[in-house]
Design a protein around this motif. Structure first.
Motif, PDB file in Angstrom:
ATOM      1  N   VAL A 167       0.854  -1.189   0.000  1.00 37.15           N
ATOM      2  CA  VAL A 167       0.000   0.000   0.000  1.00 37.15           C
ATOM      3  C   VAL A 167       0.888   1.235   0.000  1.00 37.15           C
ATOM      4  CG1 VAL A 167      -1.789   1.270   1.225  1.00 37.15           C
ATOM      5  CG2 VAL A 167      -1.787  -1.223   1.281  1.00 37.15           C
ATOM      6  N   GLN A 168       0.526   2.220  -0.836  1.00 43.28           N
ATOM      7  CA  GLN A 168       1.259   3.480  -0.879  1.00 43.28           C
ATOM      8  C   GLN A 168       0.374   4.619  -0.382  1.00 43.28           C
ATOM      9  OE1 GLN A 168       2.769   3.901  -4.914  1.00 43.28           O
ATOM     10  NE2 GLN A 168       4.688   2.914  -4.332  1.00 43.28           N
ATOM     11  N   CYS A 169       0.933   5.446   0.517  1.00 46.91           N
ATOM     12  CA  CYS A 169       0.181   6.541   1.131  1.00 46.91           C
ATOM     13  C   CYS A 169       0.907   7.863   0.867  1.00 46.91           C
ATOM     14  CB  CYS A 169       0.051   6.326   2.641  1.00 46.91           C
ATOM     15  SG  CYS A 169      -0.432   4.653   3.112  1.00 46.91           S
ATOM     16  N   PRO A 170       0.354   8.734   0.005  1.00 51.14           N
ATOM     17  CA  PRO A 170       0.992  10.033  -0.253  1.00 51.14           C
ATOM     18  C   PRO A 170       0.656  11.052   0.836  1.00 51.14           C
ATOM     19  CG  PRO A 170      -0.946   9.759  -1.629  1.00 51.14           C
ATOM     20  CD  PRO A 170      -0.791   8.472  -0.867  1.00 51.14           C
ATOM     21  N   TYR A 171       1.566  11.992   1.063  1.00 52.48           N
ATOM     22  CA  TYR A 171       1.334  13.043   2.053  1.00 52.48           C
ATOM     23  C   TYR A 171       2.078  14.306   1.623  1.00 52.48           C
ATOM     24  CZ  TYR A 171       6.022  11.807   3.711  1.00 52.48           C
ATOM     25  OH  TYR A 171       7.375  11.565   3.783  1.00 52.48           O
ATOM     26  N   ASN A 172       1.822  15.400   2.338  1.00 53.95           N
ATOM     27  CA  ASN A 172       2.433  16.686   2.030  1.00 53.95           C
ATOM     28  C   ASN A 172       3.846  16.728   2.619  1.00 53.95           C
ATOM     29  OD1 ASN A 172       3.217  19.495   2.174  1.00 53.95           O
ATOM     30  ND2 ASN A 172       1.092  20.004   1.739  1.00 53.95           N
ATOM     31  N   THR A 173       4.837  16.798   1.745  1.00 58.58           N
ATOM     32  CA  THR A 173       6.226  16.751   2.213  1.00 58.58           C
ATOM     33  C   THR A 173       6.645  18.035   2.935  1.00 58.58           C
ATOM     34  OG1 THR A 173       6.963  17.528   0.039  1.00 58.58           O
ATOM     35  CG2 THR A 173       6.906  15.161   0.387  1.00 58.58           C
ATOM     36  N   GLN A 174       6.033  19.171   2.606  1.00 55.60           N
ATOM     37  CA  GLN A 174       6.438  20.428   3.216  1.00 55.60           C
ATOM     38  C   GLN A 174       6.104  20.479   4.706  1.00 55.60           C
ATOM     39  OE1 GLN A 174       4.636  23.553   0.924  1.00 55.60           O
ATOM     40  NE2 GLN A 174       5.964  23.236  -0.859  1.00 55.60           N
ATOM     41  N   ARG A 175       4.987  19.839   5.084  1.00 55.15           N
ATOM     42  CA  ARG A 175       4.550  19.946   6.475  1.00 55.15           C
ATOM     43  C   ARG A 175       4.845  18.686   7.285  1.00 55.15           C
ATOM     44  NH1 ARG A 175      -1.389  22.520   6.581  1.00 55.15           N
ATOM     45  NH2 ARG A 175      -0.821  22.611   8.774  1.00 55.15           N
ATOM     46  N   TYR A 176       4.910  17.540   6.614  1.00 59.01           N
ATOM     47  CA  TYR A 176       5.023  16.281   7.364  1.00 59.01           C
ATOM     48  C   TYR A 176       6.205  15.433   6.913  1.00 59.01           C
ATOM     49  CZ  TYR A 176       0.241  17.721   8.262  1.00 59.01           C
ATOM     50  OH  TYR A 176      -0.863  18.451   8.608  1.00 59.01           O
ATOM     51  N   ARG A 205       6.216  -4.195   7.154  1.00 56.58           N
ATOM     52  CA  ARG A 205       7.368  -3.339   6.908  1.00 56.58           C
ATOM     53  C   ARG A 205       6.869  -1.983   6.416  1.00 56.58           C
ATOM     54  NH1 ARG A 205       9.649  -6.423   3.748  1.00 56.58           N
ATOM     55  NH2 ARG A 205       9.213  -5.504   1.709  1.00 56.58           N
ATOM     56  N   ILE A 206       7.540  -0.900   6.876  1.00 61.45           N
ATOM     57  CA  ILE A 206       7.166   0.455   6.485  1.00 61.45           C
ATOM     58  C   ILE A 206       8.394   1.188   5.972  1.00 61.45           C
ATOM     59  CG2 ILE A 206       7.520   1.393   8.818  1.00 61.45           C
ATOM     60  CD1 ILE A 206       5.180   3.300   8.281  1.00 61.45           C
ATOM     61  N   HIS A 207       8.193   1.981   4.907  1.00 67.95           N
ATOM     62  CA  HIS A 207       9.286   2.792   4.348  1.00 67.95           C
ATOM     63  C   HIS A 207       8.714   4.149   3.957  1.00 67.95           C
ATOM     64  CE1 HIS A 207      12.880   3.974   2.181  1.00 67.95           C
ATOM     65  NE2 HIS A 207      12.112   4.293   1.157  1.00 67.95           N
ATOM     66  N   ASP A 208       9.347   5.223   4.444  1.00 72.75           N
ATOM     67  CA  ASP A 208       8.902   6.585   4.188  1.00 72.75           C
ATOM     68  C   ASP A 208       9.867   7.260   3.226  1.00 72.75           C
ATOM     69  OD1 ASP A 208       7.845   9.098   4.191  1.00 72.75           O
ATOM     70  OD2 ASP A 208       8.397   9.580   6.269  1.00 72.75           O
ATOM     71  N   ASP A 209       9.387   7.506   1.992  1.00 67.93           N
ATOM     72  CA  ASP A 209      10.182   8.237   1.003  1.00 67.93           C
ATOM     73  C   ASP A 209       9.902   9.723   1.209  1.00 67.93           C
ATOM     74  OD1 ASP A 209      11.389   9.403  -1.181  1.00 67.93           O
ATOM     75  OD2 ASP A 209      10.727   7.879  -2.597  1.00 67.93           O
ATOM     76  N   THR A 210      10.771  10.386   1.975  1.00 63.98           N
ATOM     77  CA  THR A 210      10.550  11.785   2.332  1.00 63.98           C
ATOM     78  C   THR A 210      10.749  12.741   1.157  1.00 63.98           C
ATOM     79  OG1 THR A 210      12.838  11.938   3.095  1.00 63.98           O
ATOM     80  CG2 THR A 210      11.168  11.394   4.739  1.00 63.98           C
ATOM     81  N   GLN A 211      11.413  12.295   0.096  1.00 62.01           N
ATOM     82  CA  GLN A 211      11.596  13.138  -1.082  1.00 62.01           C
ATOM     83  C   GLN A 211      10.323  13.194  -1.928  1.00 62.01           C
ATOM     84  OE1 GLN A 211      14.336  14.966  -1.498  1.00 62.01           O
ATOM     85  NE2 GLN A 211      15.121  14.090   0.428  1.00 62.01           N
ATOM     86  N   LYS A 212       9.674  12.048  -2.112  1.00 59.24           N
ATOM     87  CA  LYS A 212       8.450  11.981  -2.913  1.00 59.24           C
ATOM     88  C   LYS A 212       7.188  12.163  -2.062  1.00 59.24           C
ATOM     89  CE  LYS A 212      10.441   8.899  -6.399  1.00 59.24           C
ATOM     90  NZ  LYS A 212      10.312   7.603  -7.076  1.00 59.24           N
ATOM     91  N   GLY A 213       7.318  12.031  -0.753  1.00 62.05           N
ATOM     92  CA  GLY A 213       6.151  12.131   0.108  1.00 62.05           C
ATOM     93  C   GLY A 213       5.237  10.929  -0.006  1.00 62.05           C
ATOM     94  N   ILE A 214       5.811   9.728   0.013  1.00 60.85           N
ATOM     95  CA  ILE A 214       5.035   8.483  -0.112  1.00 60.85           C
ATOM     96  C   ILE A 214       5.490   7.498   0.956  1.00 60.85           C
ATOM     97  CG2 ILE A 214       4.474   6.498  -1.565  1.00 60.85           C
ATOM     98  CD1 ILE A 214       4.862   8.269  -3.995  1.00 60.85           C
ATOM     99  N   VAL A 215       4.534   7.010   1.729  1.00 57.58           N
ATOM    100  CA  VAL A 215       4.807   5.955   2.698  1.00 57.58           C
ATOM    101  C   VAL A 215       4.360   4.636   2.080  1.00 57.58           C
ATOM    102  CG1 VAL A 215       4.354   5.076   5.008  1.00 57.58           C
ATOM    103  CG2 VAL A 215       4.433   7.538   4.614  1.00 57.58           C
ATOM    104  N   THR A 216       5.243   3.659   2.058  1.00 51.12           N
ATOM    105  CA  THR A 216       4.937   2.349   1.481  1.00 51.12           C
ATOM    106  C   THR A 216       4.860   1.310   2.591  1.00 51.12           C
ATOM    107  OG1 THR A 216       6.059   2.920  -0.588  1.00 51.12           O
ATOM    108  CG2 THR A 216       5.619   0.579  -0.189  1.00 51.12           C
ATOM    109  N   ILE A 217       3.733   0.605   2.641  1.00 53.41           N
ATOM    110  CA  ILE A 217       3.514  -0.444   3.635  1.00 53.41           C
ATOM    111  C   ILE A 217       3.499  -1.789   2.926  1.00 53.41           C
ATOM    112  CG2 ILE A 217       2.036  -1.269   5.490  1.00 53.41           C
ATOM    113  CD1 ILE A 217       3.056   1.579   5.906  1.00 53.41           C
TER     114      ILE A 217
END
Length: 406
Positions: free
Chosen positions: A146-155, A194-206
């Motif tokens: 599962v991929q979860c996008p978020y706002n990289t500027q704030r979070y 397993r969780i991985h947070d791509d802080t450059q793209k703003g996507i959390v992959t579960i």
């Protein structure tokens, strides 16, 4: 300023004006709106400024507030997607947030506001904004990603978590990112999750591996501010067993035991069963349609062959007009085969029947008649027409033997 602060504090403690801390949780799908009403009891605060602020840690940052201008108290103010309106007559503050986004998920205060930093909360709201619900249906043993996008500027470096719903609307954190001694640890694994947070793209992959039937349930991919969780995406997971075949012993009334192969699929959803039934109905309809077409083609072929056979029989009866006599002594004969009785029947006038008997060579005593050319004696210039095809025949007659009655 100090006098006003003391008066406000005194009224809060003595006059019975208390902050309404009835925490409420509001859930919205991204793009929807939020409307909150906050009531204050005392009319003495009708002219006190009100604010809608976002809580971060122990600091609540105002997003929109009523204000004073040279014209007096401005009880309705809009800022960005948020509007605040103070109904001073009824003691109600109304906050409206439009076009909500995932990053709006926070704890908010509707509060009395004495700038710059004095806030007295009236209502505490926990806002949960999430994207559309994702539904997954997998087979036991498979994996889920599962991929979860978020706002990289704030979070960008806020902790993220993968949690599961338990009884009484509580949530269990299965795995989460965390802040290490030196830096933000954007990857973590616990058990099969397993969780991985791509802080450059703003996507959390579960990722969940080797799923079991017991893993079925509701999950959140969420921002994690312990103990608070702010949902980014909600996931509904269904896990079904693979189809298995087993041998079932069956004992009859006579005492004999036989083995039957039983095929079963555990954990099948009603939706899957409905889809399977619909698929089987379509296949059955197609098969029946093909069989009907084949049967129709067979009937057409059979009818065509029968018609040809009947036509062949009719032509044979009409064309069999010559036959060879069985008596070899008869050399040749000629006669009109029309039966007088047949005159009463409706027979075409141009249809004649004859029986001809042929001999290899006529004797000199036999009379020979030869139709050489068609006669044109009866033709007149007015009745003359194109000559129709003429068939020619030679007929020889043999005298009857002596003593034979004519």
């Amino acid at each position: 300023m100090e006098l006003r602060f003391l008066l406000l504090l005194l009224l809060l403690c003595i006059s019975g004006f208390q902050a309404q801390e009835s925490d409420a949780v509001e859930s919205r799908v991204e793009g929807q709106s939020l409307v909150v009403e906050c009531r204050y009891r005392s009319p003495d605060y009708s002219a006190t400024r009100k604010t809608w602020c976002q809580l971060r840690g122990e600091i609540c940052s105002p997003l929109v507030s009523t204000s004073y201008t040279s014209y007096g108290y401005n009880n309705k103010v809009a800022s960005g997607r948020t509007t605040i309106e103070d109904d001073t007559r009824n003691g109600i503050v109304t906050i409206t947030m439009e076009k909500l986004q995932v990053q709006d998920s926070r704890v908010y205060w509707c509060a009395l506001y004495d700038p710059p930093n004095t806030l007295y909360p009236l209502t505490t709201i926990k806002l949960d904004v999430f994207k559309e619900v994702h539904e997954y249906d997998v087979i036991e043993g498979q994996s889920l990603s599962v991929q979860c996008p978020y706002n990289t500027q704030r979070y960008k470096e806020e902790k993220k978590a993968w949690c599961r719903s338990t009884v009484q609307n509580k949530w269990e954190v299965l795995v989460n990112t965390y802040h290490g001694f030196l830096s933000y640890q954007n990857s973590a694994q616990k058990g099969r999750a397993r969780i991985h947070d791509d802080t450059q793209k703003g996507i959390v992959t579960i990722t969940m591996e080797k799923l079991k039937v017991d893993d079925a349930g509701v999950y959140w991919c969420a921002l994690y501010q312990p103990p608070n969780l702010y949902r980014i995406i909600e996931v509904k997971l269904a896990v079904t067993k693979t189809t298995t075949t087993r041998v079932v012993p069956v004992t009859s009334s006579t005492g004999h035991t036989s083995l039957i192969l039983s095929t079963a699929s555990a954990g099948v959803n009603p939706a899957d069963s409905s889809l399977s039934s619909e698929r089987n109905f379509i296949i059955l309809g197609v098969v029946l349609g093909v069989l009907f077409i084949l049967a129709l083609i067979g009937l057409v072929i059979l009818y065509t062959r029968k018609s040809k056979q009947l036509k062949t029989r009719g032509d044979g009866q009409a064309e069999a007009i010559y036959e060879e006599p069985k008596d070899a002594t008869v050399s040749q004969g000629f006669g009109n085969m029309n039966d007088p009785k047949d005159d009463k029947q409706e027979i075409p006038q141009d249809l004649k029947y004859a029986t001809l008997a042929f001999k290899s060579r006529p004797s000199p005593r036999e009379s020979v008649y030869d139709n050489i050319t068609p006669s044109r004696a009866l033709e007149t210039p007015h009745t003359r027409s194109s000559t129709e095809p003429v068939e020619y025949a030679s007929i020889s007659l043999k005298p009857l033997a002596s003593g034979t009655k004519s």
